[in-house]
Design an enzyme around this catalytic site. Structure first.
Site, PDB file in Angstrom:
ATOM      1  N   ASP A 150      42.728  67.116  60.447  1.00 55.18           N
ATOM      2  CA  ASP A 150      42.057  68.403  60.266  1.00 55.18           C
ATOM      3  C   ASP A 150      43.144  69.460  59.962  1.00 55.18           C
ATOM      4  OD1 ASP A 150      41.152  66.146  62.181  1.00 55.18           O
ATOM      5  OD2 ASP A 150      39.459  67.827  63.093  1.00 55.18           O
ATOM      6  N   HIS A 152      41.029  72.606  59.168  1.00 49.06           N
ATOM      7  CA  HIS A 152      40.196  73.838  59.474  1.00 49.06           C
ATOM      8  C   HIS A 152      40.717  75.245  58.877  1.00 49.06           C
ATOM      9  CE1 HIS A 152      37.780  71.935  62.363  1.00 49.06           C
ATOM     10  NE2 HIS A 152      38.606  71.269  62.676  1.00 49.06           N
ATOM     11  N   ASP A 179      37.390  67.874  57.670  1.00 50.40           N
ATOM     12  CA  ASP A 179      37.498  68.956  58.409  1.00 50.40           C
ATOM     13  C   ASP A 179      38.684  69.827  57.790  1.00 50.40           C
ATOM     14  OD1 ASP A 179      35.503  67.975  60.266  1.00 50.40           O
ATOM     15  OD2 ASP A 179      36.910  68.519  61.903  1.00 50.40           O
ATOM     16  N   ASP A 182      35.917  75.800  58.407  1.00 50.80           N
ATOM     17  CA  ASP A 182      35.436  76.206  59.822  1.00 50.80           C
ATOM     18  C   ASP A 182      36.468  76.451  60.948  1.00 50.80           C
ATOM     19  OD1 ASP A 182      32.786  76.038  59.460  1.00 50.80           O
ATOM     20  OD2 ASP A 182      32.668  74.043  60.318  1.00 50.80           O
ATOM     21  N   ARG A 183      36.282  77.694  61.627  1.00 48.69           N
ATOM     22  CA  ARG A 183      37.206  78.162  62.840  1.00 48.69           C
ATOM     23  C   ARG A 183      38.259  78.797  62.009  1.00 48.69           C
ATOM     24  NH1 ARG A 183      36.699  72.902  65.763  1.00 48.69           N
ATOM     25  NH2 ARG A 183      35.246  73.255  67.481  1.00 48.69           N
ATOM     26  N   ASN A 211      33.456  65.955  60.253  1.00 53.05           N
ATOM     27  CA  ASN A 211      32.189  66.022  60.718  1.00 53.05           C
ATOM     28  C   ASN A 211      31.875  67.882  60.562  1.00 53.05           C
ATOM     29  OD1 ASN A 211      34.311  66.653  62.650  1.00 53.05           O
ATOM     30  ND2 ASN A 211      32.790  67.557  63.988  1.00 53.05           N
ATOM     31  N   HIS A 212      32.707  68.560  60.222  1.00 51.52           N
ATOM     32  CA  HIS A 212      32.520  69.845  59.894  1.00 51.52           C
ATOM     33  C   HIS A 212      32.192  70.261  58.335  1.00 51.52           C
ATOM     34  CE1 HIS A 212      33.690  72.372  63.281  1.00 51.52           C
ATOM     35  NE2 HIS A 212      34.010  71.136  63.857  1.00 51.52           N
ATOM     36  N   HIS A 265      37.374  59.870  59.549  1.00 53.44           N
ATOM     37  CA  HIS A 265      37.436  61.196  60.310  1.00 53.44           C
ATOM     38  C   HIS A 265      37.603  60.727  61.934  1.00 53.44           C
ATOM     39  CE1 HIS A 265      37.884  65.342  61.372  1.00 53.44           C
ATOM     40  NE2 HIS A 265      36.784  65.207  62.075  1.00 53.44           N
ATOM     41  N   ARG A 344      29.651  63.835  72.956  1.00 51.35           N
ATOM     42  CA  ARG A 344      29.348  64.542  71.901  1.00 51.35           C
ATOM     43  C   ARG A 344      27.947  64.689  71.394  1.00 51.35           C
ATOM     44  NH1 ARG A 344      34.036  66.464  68.980  1.00 51.35           N
ATOM     45  NH2 ARG A 344      35.943  64.954  69.116  1.00 51.35           N
ATOM     46  N   HIS A 371      39.947  64.089  64.066  1.00 51.25           N
ATOM     47  CA  HIS A 371      38.858  64.419  64.565  1.00 51.25           C
ATOM     48  C   HIS A 371      39.032  65.327  66.173  1.00 51.25           C
ATOM     49  CE1 HIS A 371      34.595  64.875  65.755  1.00 51.25           C
ATOM     50  NE2 HIS A 371      34.529  63.676  66.228  1.00 51.25           N
TER      51      HIS A 371
END
Length: 476
Positions: A150, A152, A179, A182-183, A211-212, A265, A344, A371
């Site tokens: 990730d 991000h 990923d 995001d964030r 997943n993002h 992921h 989750r 993840h």
């Protein structure tokens, strides 16, 4: 046909305080990417939020960090070059430090965005759900594969990682494990930069889905608002966001490296049993109903993974759509067994016994997944923390399960004063023993430019738990 460099050595960049692992070879090129080196050495002094979105970040005080030639233009003939991609890297770094977010269209016009995303999407959609990567094919000698977790939207850490590991080249492959957005404050630039590498070196750079990379997550964790802040809340911004979602749909779900290493992921996935439903006699095309709850959970096959439908962002998590949900959302556990991931609400939890079964069944040596950052890992009893950017979660007879996370000092925005201060990491797999991972940990590039968060980081759940599945299943 693209002209690829025979090799590309790591380029100079301001280094974090520490780096762990086998050092990459030194570079003989000093002028290439010097602007990024200077930027990382002389950026703004704090990563705290701006009080006013319209306030410009403080420009770099270093007089040698000159303004790049902007706007970026699409190359004549549509063929990307190494110079074009590396210029994009340095320009994104410069703009993140010297321009307001809303000025990004002056750097990368919508027309150039469209060209890049269109070509990248065509390449990605043609790849199978599980991409075979054969570094030693065609007599290649001394190949390596860099696996990245990730990131991000932490653009400056990604720029450092690319220099530290060595840029993609004919004998240096990259697998990015999802990923991208995001964030972090620069998810769009990060994703577009990796798309540019994919277009330039489609058989050396592989982008897997996280997943993002979904409509739901990007609407909650900031990417949608980031795009609208940068390209406008009306026509252009909505267009850019929609095109990014379409590109996400094309991202493959997993890869197999050198026939030995499975990367995805989240992790493993279930078998989807098919049971015929009752139909009146004489009816043709007897209906088949997928009923995964009718039998105990078991691991799925790669044939099932290859047939799964990935070209949906937030499907109803049922039937064959459970397979992409598992691949993107599942987590390992120290408890034996295979069970629904109740924490989750999506995917699976699997223990060391199922890591062994998956490896042995598929004649593999390693599972590399991502993840889970430090926020998620502190809530997971029995599993290692993410202080070094990676953990070895399962060691079994057939091999190992590894988690790698490549966003140091994560998350960028945090409600509490106490930060995790985790390192990021990447993994290098080298010929001929691609099943022997070499871990490289690195600290966050500091200081980063000031930036505003694009999501309510004080209230939103940090570890992707308690998701609203009904909203996830809403049509786009």
């Amino acid at each position: 046909m693209l002209s690829l460099p025979d090799s590309t050595e790591p380029l100079p960049l301001a280094t974090p305080e520490s780096a762990v692992g086998e050092p990459p070879p030194s570079s003989s090129s000093e002028d290439f990417f010097s602007s990024v080196s200077l930027a990382c050495a002389s950026g703004s002094a704090s990563s705290s939020s701006l009080s006013d979105e319209n306030q410009k970040p403080s420009p770099s005080p270093d007089p040698s960090q000159t303004r790049p030639q902007i706007p970026i233009t699409w190359p004549s003939g549509g063929t990307l070059t190494l110079d074009w991609v590396t210029n994009l890297m340095s320009t994104f770094d410069w703009s993140s430090r010297n321009l307001r977010p809303s000025e990004l269209p002056t750097v990368l016009p919508v027309e150039v965005f469209d060209s890049l995303v269109l070509i990248a999407s065509k390449i990605l959609h043609k790849e199978p759900n599980c991409v075979p990567i054969e570094p030693d094919r065609d007599g290649m000698v001394g190949s390596s594969v860099v696996v990245v977790g990730d990131v991000h939207g932490q653009l400056h850490d990604v720029l450092f990682l690319l220099k530290d590991a060595g840029l993609p080249s004919e004998n240096r492959f990259f697998v990015f494990n999802g990923d991208y957005v995001d964030r972090g404050a620069w998810g769009l630039e990060t994703f577009l930069l990796l798309l540019a590498w994919k277009v330039f070196m489609p058989h050396r750079v592989f982008l897997l889905r996280g997943n993002h990379e979904s409509k739901y997550c990007t609407s909650v964790y900031g990417f949608e608002k980031e795009v609208l802040a940068k390209y406008g809340e009306k026509k252009d911004g909505k267009h850019v966001y929609r095109k990014c979602l379409g590109c996400f749909e094309g991202l493959p779900l997993a890869s197999i490296i050198a026939g030995q290493v499975y990367t995805a992921h989240g992790g493993v996935f279930r078998n989807i049993p098919a049971t015929p439903s009752r139909r009146a006699k004489g009816k043709k095309n007897r209906k088949v109903t997928l009923n995964p709850d009718s039998v105990p959970l078991s691991l799925g096959s790669f044939d099932e993974l290859l047939k799964a439908r990935r070209s949906v962002l937030d499907p109803p998590w049922e039937g064959q759509n459970l397979i992409p949900g598992d691949v993107l959302w599942s987590d390992p556990s120290m408890k034996p067994g295979l069970s629904p991931n109740k924490e989750r609400g999506i995917g699976l939890l699997w223990g060391p016994d199922y890591t062994e079964e998956f490896l042995k069944k598929n004649n593999l040596k390693l599972i590399i997944r991502s993840h889970e950052g430090p926020d998620a890992r502190e809530k997971r009893p029995g599993l290692g923390g993410m202080d070094e950017g990676y953990t070895i979660d399962h060691v079994v007879q057939s091999g190992k399960l590894i988690t790698v996370f490549s966003a140091p000092d994560y998350p960028q925005f945090q409600a509490t004063e106490d930060r995790y201060k985790n390192k990021g990491a990447y993994i290098v797999l080298k010929s001929p023993n691609f099943d022997t991972p070499i871990f490289h940990s690195f600290e966050a590039i500091t200081p980063k430019p000031k930036a505003n968060p694009y999501y309510d980081f004080e209230d939103v759940i940090d570890s992707d738990e308690e998701l609203d599945l009904t909203k996830m299943a809403e049509p786009s």
